[in-house]
Design a protein around this motif. Sequence first.
Motif, mmCIF file in Angstrom:
data_model
loop_
_atom_site.group_PDB
_atom_site.id
_atom_site.type_symbol
_atom_site.label_atom_id
_atom_site.label_comp_id
_atom_site.label_asym_id
_atom_site.label_seq_id
_atom_site.Cartn_x
_atom_site.Cartn_y
_atom_site.Cartn_z
ATOM 1 N N VAL A 67 -1.550 -7.937 -5.071
ATOM 2 C CA VAL A 67 -2.381 -8.452 -3.985
ATOM 3 C C VAL A 67 -2.828 -9.880 -4.296
ATOM 4 O O VAL A 67 -2.810 -10.755 -3.418
ATOM 5 N N VAL A 68 -3.201 -10.130 -5.543
ATOM 6 C CA VAL A 68 -3.611 -11.482 -5.929
ATOM 7 C C VAL A 68 -2.444 -12.455 -5.810
ATOM 8 O O VAL A 68 -2.572 -13.542 -5.234
ATOM 9 N N VAL A 69 -1.290 -12.061 -6.335
ATOM 10 C CA VAL A 69 -0.139 -12.958 -6.366
ATOM 11 C C VAL A 69 0.423 -13.221 -4.973
ATOM 12 O O VAL A 69 0.698 -14.360 -4.586
ATOM 13 N N VAL A 70 0.578 -12.153 -4.195
ATOM 14 C CA VAL A 70 1.276 -12.270 -2.918
ATOM 15 C C VAL A 70 0.360 -12.745 -1.798
ATOM 16 O O VAL A 70 0.760 -13.520 -0.929
ATOM 17 N N SER A 97 5.132 -10.223 2.856
ATOM 18 C CA SER A 97 4.570 -9.761 1.587
ATOM 19 C C SER A 97 4.554 -8.241 1.474
ATOM 20 O O SER A 97 4.615 -7.702 0.359
ATOM 21 N N GLY A 98 4.481 -7.521 2.601
ATOM 22 C CA GLY A 98 4.472 -6.064 2.536
ATOM 23 C C GLY A 98 5.721 -5.524 1.870
ATOM 24 O O GLY A 98 5.672 -4.575 1.067
ATOM 25 N N TYR A 99 6.862 -6.107 2.201
ATOM 26 C CA TYR A 99 8.125 -5.715 1.574
ATOM 27 C C TYR A 99 8.067 -5.943 0.066
ATOM 28 O O TYR A 99 8.431 -5.069 -0.728
ATOM 29 N N SER A 100 7.593 -7.131 -0.341
ATOM 30 C CA SER A 100 7.523 -7.460 -1.765
ATOM 31 C C SER A 100 6.562 -6.542 -2.502
ATOM 32 O O SER A 100 6.805 -6.173 -3.661
ATOM 33 N N LEU A 101 5.453 -6.173 -1.851
ATOM 34 C CA LEU A 101 4.450 -5.314 -2.485
ATOM 35 C C LEU A 101 5.028 -3.952 -2.843
ATOM 36 O O LEU A 101 4.976 -3.521 -3.996
ATOM 37 N N TRP A 150 -10.369 -12.408 -7.136
ATOM 38 C CA TRP A 150 -10.263 -12.612 -8.581
ATOM 39 C C TRP A 150 -10.749 -11.392 -9.358
ATOM 40 O O TRP A 150 -10.305 -11.147 -10.492
ATOM 41 N N SER A 151 -11.670 -10.615 -8.778
ATOM 42 C CA SER A 151 -12.146 -9.407 -9.468
ATOM 43 C C SER A 151 -11.029 -8.383 -9.642
ATOM 44 O O SER A 151 -11.071 -7.549 -10.549
ATOM 45 N N LEU A 152 -10.025 -8.456 -8.764
ATOM 46 C CA LEU A 152 -8.900 -7.537 -8.892
ATOM 47 C C LEU A 152 -8.115 -7.778 -10.186
ATOM 48 O O LEU A 152 -7.500 -6.852 -10.727
ATOM 49 N N LEU A 153 -8.133 -9.021 -10.674
ATOM 50 C CA LEU A 153 -7.466 -9.302 -11.944
ATOM 51 C C LEU A 153 -8.140 -8.562 -13.097
ATOM 52 O O LEU A 153 -7.475 -8.114 -14.043
#
Length: 484
Positions: free
Chosen positions: A239-242, A75-79, A254-257
Motif C-alpha cells: 500500500v505504501v509503495v503502490v 495498482s490493484g493488479y500489482s497488489l 508511514w505508520s504502515l511501514l
Amino acid sequence: MTKNQGTPPAPGPSVTQSPSDPTAPAAPGLTGTALLVVLTGYALSNMDAFIVNVALTTIGDDLHGGPAALQLVVSGYSLTFALGLVLGGRLGDAFGRRRLYACGLAAFTLTSALCGLAPTIEFLVAARLAQGAAAALLVPQVLATIQAATEGQARARAISLYGATAGLSAVAGQILGGLLVSLDIAGLGWRSVFVINVPIVLAALLAVRKVPATKADRKPGFDPLGTVLFGVSMVCLLVVVVEGRELGWPWWLWSLLVVAAVAAVALARVERALERRGGSPLLSPTVLSHGGMRRGLAALVPFSIGFGSFMFVYALIAQGKFGLGGLASGSVLSPFASAFFVAALFTPRIAAVLGRRIVSLGAVVQGTGLLLMAWVIGASWPRPPLLLVLAVLAFIGIGQALIGPTLFRMILADVPSAQAGMGSGVLVTSQQMATALGATVGGTLFLSLAGSLSEASAAVLVLALLACFSAVVFAISLRLPDPA
C-alpha cells in the motif's frame, strides 16, 4: 532432486509426477513446446501490469472513473499479484506445479474476459484484483518448473529465456497497449487490451499437458500463522509503495511501514521456530539462508528498482516529447526490448567464460548507458537525435540482459527442487516489489524536481541517480558466486 514414479530413472533432471494426474507426461524434461507454454503465461501476466496504462484515459471516459479508481485499475493488479506469489509457489510445491499453472491459466482467462466486459469502473477494479491473484497462481510455477525439470546448460538457456521474456514483455505491454487502443479493433476500444489475452491463454491451456508435472517429494504442511504475518507485512508495504504517490503521502501511510516491520520480525521468528520443530514454514529460513539466494537477492533488488524507475521515468520524459506522440514514444523502446532479448539468449555462453563477472560487466554497460542518456537529454532537450536515443536504449538493454537472467540463475542455484516453488515465489516477489518501488520513487523524484527545476534537469539528475544503482549492483557483484 525429486524422483520419478512408475518409470526407471533416466539421465538428466528428475521430476516427481502425481499418479492422480491423468495428464502426466511419459517422460520428464522440459521440451521447447513446454517452455513456450509456461513462458506464454508469464509474458501475459507481466504485460498486463503495463498494458492498461495507455488505456486509462479512455477507460475513465467510458466508465466515468475518477483518478482514484483509475489508479486502482493499475495498482490493484500489482497488489494482489505481488501478495500471492509466495503462497502460489508454495501451493505448486504441495499440489503440483503444472496443476497450479493450469488453474492459474484458467483463472487468468476468466478474469481477463471479465475485465474486457466490465460494465462499471467498480466491476473493472474487482476484476483486476482477481486477475492479479490469478497471475500470482501461475507465475511462480514457471521458474519452479524450469528449476525442477532441467539442469546444466538446458537450465541456463531456459532461465535466460525467462529473463528475456521478463524484459521484453514489460516493454511490449506499453507498445501493444497503445497499438490496440489506436486500432480500435472491432470497436472494442480499451477493452481489447484485456480481451486479447483470452485466445492466447486458451491456446496455452490446451497445450499445458506438454508441461512436465513436478511437485515436492513430500506434501508440505500448511503454515497459517506464517501466512497471516506474511500477508500483513506485504499488504502494508505494498500500500505504501503502490499508493503512496497517489494518496499524497499522508502521515498514517508511514505508520504502515512500522506495522510491516513488526510483522516481518514476527514472521522471521515464527518461521525459524516452526522449522526447528520439523514443520513446513511458508518461507523456509534454511532456503533463504543459501549464499546464492541471499547475495543474488541483494543485487536483484537495486537492479529491479533501477529498471522500474527507468521504465516509468522514460515514459514521463518521452510522452509528448522527443517530437513523438504516445504510441510512437512507446515504440521507441523497441531497440531496448530487442537488444535485451537477443543479449539474454547469449548470457549462458558469456557466463561460462566470465563467471560472476558477467554481472559486473552488465552493471558497467547499464550505468554507462544511463549516463549517456543523461548527457543526450541534457545537451539536446526537448528534441534529442532520435537515432542516438535508439542506440543508447539498445546499449542499456544489453547491460540489463547481462544482469537479470544471470541473477535469476544464481538465486535459484542452491534451492532444492522440492522447494523450487517457494524459491521462485520469493524471487518474483522481490522483483515485483522492487520494480514497483522504483517506479514510485523515480516518478515522485522526477515530478518533484521538474516542478522546481526543469524537465531536462530533472531527467538528467534521475538518470544519474539510476547510474548509482548500477554502481551498487557492480559492488555487490564482486561477492556473488559463479552462476550454475
